[in-house]
Write an enzyme that holds these catalytic residues in place. Structure first.
Site, mmCIF file in Angstrom:
data_model
loop_
_atom_site.group_PDB
_atom_site.id
_atom_site.type_symbol
_atom_site.label_atom_id
_atom_site.label_comp_id
_atom_site.label_asym_id
_atom_site.label_seq_id
_atom_site.Cartn_x
_atom_site.Cartn_y
_atom_site.Cartn_z
ATOM 1 N N SER A 192 0.850 -1.190 0.000
ATOM 2 C CA SER A 192 0.000 0.000 0.000
ATOM 3 C C SER A 192 0.892 1.249 0.000
ATOM 4 C CB SER A 192 -0.945 -0.023 1.202
ATOM 5 O OG SER A 192 -1.888 1.017 1.142
ATOM 6 N N ARG A 251 -13.176 6.629 8.545
ATOM 7 C CA ARG A 251 -12.726 5.240 8.588
ATOM 8 C C ARG A 251 -13.722 4.313 7.916
ATOM 9 N NH1 ARG A 251 -7.877 2.706 8.833
ATOM 10 N NH2 ARG A 251 -8.050 0.674 9.820
ATOM 11 N N ASP A 268 -8.779 -5.619 -5.655
ATOM 12 C CA ASP A 268 -8.422 -4.359 -4.996
ATOM 13 C C ASP A 268 -9.039 -3.190 -5.751
ATOM 14 O OD1 ASP A 268 -7.215 -2.175 -3.789
ATOM 15 O OD2 ASP A 268 -5.194 -3.001 -3.844
ATOM 16 N N HIS A 296 -7.948 -4.722 -1.122
ATOM 17 C CA HIS A 296 -6.687 -4.080 -0.785
ATOM 18 C C HIS A 296 -6.046 -4.703 0.457
ATOM 19 C CE1 HIS A 296 -3.697 -0.945 -0.979
ATOM 20 N NE2 HIS A 296 -3.961 -0.556 0.261
ATOM 21 N N ASP A 297 -6.857 -5.196 1.377
ATOM 22 C CA ASP A 297 -6.332 -5.789 2.608
ATOM 23 C C ASP A 297 -5.710 -7.163 2.408
ATOM 24 O OD1 ASP A 297 -6.819 -3.664 4.226
ATOM 25 O OD2 ASP A 297 -8.533 -4.533 5.280
#
Length: 525
Positions: free
Chosen positions: A241, A312, A469, A506-507
């Site tokens: 990232s 968040r 992602d 993405h994680d």
């Protein structure tokens, strides 16, 4: 009797106190709600002492044909505000620092790319493994936006780290072979100097007087740590990232000191979609009264917890993937037996609410603003790099006296356009302009980026992307790999995990030990 008269009669038959009762607390709503500004002290008419504090901003509910909905999610926000108000008045802002770590302090003034100056700075870091005699086995591990230096448990801090399974004996970053160093990046709040740190000149938190910084600034600060440790050359630079962006920047800035690069779910320059998503998070955060009423100088008072929670939640949407959420949550509601609510109701909503709730007080709001903006600015193109070098040369004089006097910072002189942006091309024109691009490479290679990444021509590089992602789409990693090949690099390993291998979006770099970790292990040998 017609229907309207019958309905009116029914309403009149209901006791007035019952009709006008607030369903949250079963007490009569206020006719003169109180609104207090915690920062400027302005107070409107005071409420009776007998009225619960949670009711103070709820206006009178007029007679209605249906009962007022309950909002437990807003109740939670109000309760947190009350608790934070008591804490804010009783003592200083708590430390965000995530556990025991080591600290490198530099007394030497540090000139940032956009002209700001730090009179000195701290870098929090942790290490695992043993540095060999010639100091040639060090791996610099770069973090993402919100991570601390605690990538793996240590004796001083046994709590599992954010990359716990990826580091250790026999792990992808094998501590029997490598000395792994993970730093908390400049601008963060987990021990490194950032907006929540004390300015040595004013003796107050920097807040939004903290200078704008870049990814390259973060990397240059890290290499000061390496200098202090006597490490002249790394074994590898590794990151995911934002860490993947730092890893590439390290290779460009210090090509003779970085013989191998691993960049997972990163990019060589930020693209519009990613910028847009981070902009949205910043706007949500800055709209919080506790942020915009102080312009970010909220330390010692009420933090912008509501804005942070919303920011968040937006971020979490970009970190995972739709297919994964279909499998995990589907269309399930938390309690199908109850009527739908405007507060979190579906399981996916409760998940996002929990993600925001957990994080809104664990991370400094200004750090989010500054670091996410540094990500937006990131561009390894030659023109951008040359402009940064020129700017540092022009601002070199600011380093003189940086320890003893207030250094004027470049203020924002942005002027918004009088006319808003309007579409100038039709969708058919845009699609026609991309018709020559292959499906595997939707972004045409930039000659400017090719020139900017020329220092990596001889550097073995692992580039990994993930098909699911949406924040750093796989085409951005293809852009890195294809650009390096055009530079002349023949030692590029490009891996793209399809949705058949990972649905974590993405994680994935945090969760997929076999897919991501396996490729890292093979690349490092």
């Amino acid at each position: 009797m017609n229907a309207s008269k019958s309905f009116t009669g029914l309403l009149q038959a209901i006791p007035r106190a019952t009709r006008r009762t607030n369903p949250r607390t079963r007490c009569a709503p206020l006719r003169q709600p109180v609104y207090r500004n915690l920062h400027n002290g302005i107070t409107r008419p005071a409420q009776p002492a007998s009225v619960p504090a949670a009711e103070e901003a709820i206006p009178d509910v007029p007679q209605s044909s249906n009962p007022q909905l309950a909002f437990p999610c807003l109740d939670n926000v109000e309760e947190r505000t009350q608790k934070l108000s008591k804490r804010s008045m009783a003592g200083p802002e708590p430390s965000y620092t995530a556990g025991a770590h080591e600290k490198f302090h530099s007394d030497e003034p540090f000139l940032l790319d956009w002209g700001g100056v730090l009179p000195g700075f701290d870098i929090a870091y942790e290490t695992w493994g043993t540095l060999n005699a010639d100091k040639s086995n060090a791996i610099l591990l770069h973090t993402g936006l919100s991570a601390s230096s605690h990538a793996h448990s240590t004796e001083a801090n046994p709590k599992p780290g954010w990359w716990e399974r990826f580091i250790g004996p026999g792990a992808p970053l094998d501590t029997d072979k490598y000395f792994v160093i993970c730093t908390n990046i400049l601008g963060s709040c987990y021990g490194s100097t950032g907006p929540s740190s004390l300015d040595p000149v004013s003796k107050q938190p920097y807040a939004t007087s903290f200078p704008i910084l870049t990814v390259e600034d973060m990397v240059r600060a890290q290499f000061r740590l390496l200098d202090n440790m006597g490490i002249n050359k790394l074994f590898a630079s590794v990151g995911s990232s934002l860490g993947g962006m730092q890893s590439l920047a390290a290779g460009v800035l210090f090509k003779d000191r970085v013989p191998r690069i691993i960049s997972v779910s990163g990019c060589a320059r930020s693209h519009p979609y990613s910028i847009a998503m981070r902009h949205t998070q910043r706007q949500a955060l800055m709209a919080d009264t506790n942020w915009h009423s102080t312009r970010g100088n909220y330390y010692g008072s009420m933090p912008p917890h509501s804005g942070m929670k919303l920011a968040r939640q937006i971020a979490t949407v970009t970190y995972r993937s739709g297919p994964e959420w279909e499998k995990r949550f589907g269309r399930q509601r938390a309690d199908p037996g109850k009527p739908p609510a405007l507060c979190p109701d579906f399981l996916i909503e409760t998940y996002l609410d929990h993600a925001g709730e957990k994080w809104c007080l664990e991370y400094d709001a200004n750090s989010l603003l500054y670091i996410s903006k540094a990500m937006d600015i990131f561009d390894l193109g030659k023109d951008h790099q040359d402009a940064m070098i020129k700017r540092r040369q022009e601002n070199a004089g600011k380093l003189q006296g940086a320890m003893t006097e207030q250094v004027p910072q470049n203020t924002c002189n942005l002027v918004l356009p009088e006319q808003p942006y309007e579409e100038k091309e039709s969708s058919s024109d845009i699609m026609a302009g991309t018709a020559t691009s292959s499906a595997a490479s939707p972004v045409e290679l930039s000659e400017d980026l090719v020139k900017g990444m020329a220092p990596l021509r001889d550097t073995p590089t692992l580039v990994m992307g993930v098909a699911s992602d949406i924040l750093f789409p796989a085409f951005q990693q293809r852009e890195i790999a294809e650009t390096l090949r055009k530079v002349g690099n023949r030692r590029i390993t490009h891996v793209e995990l399809g949705e058949d291998r990972s649905l974590f979006g993405h994680d994935t770099f945090l969760l997929d030990l076999e897919g991501v970790g396996g490729e890292i292990r093979r690349f490092l040998g």
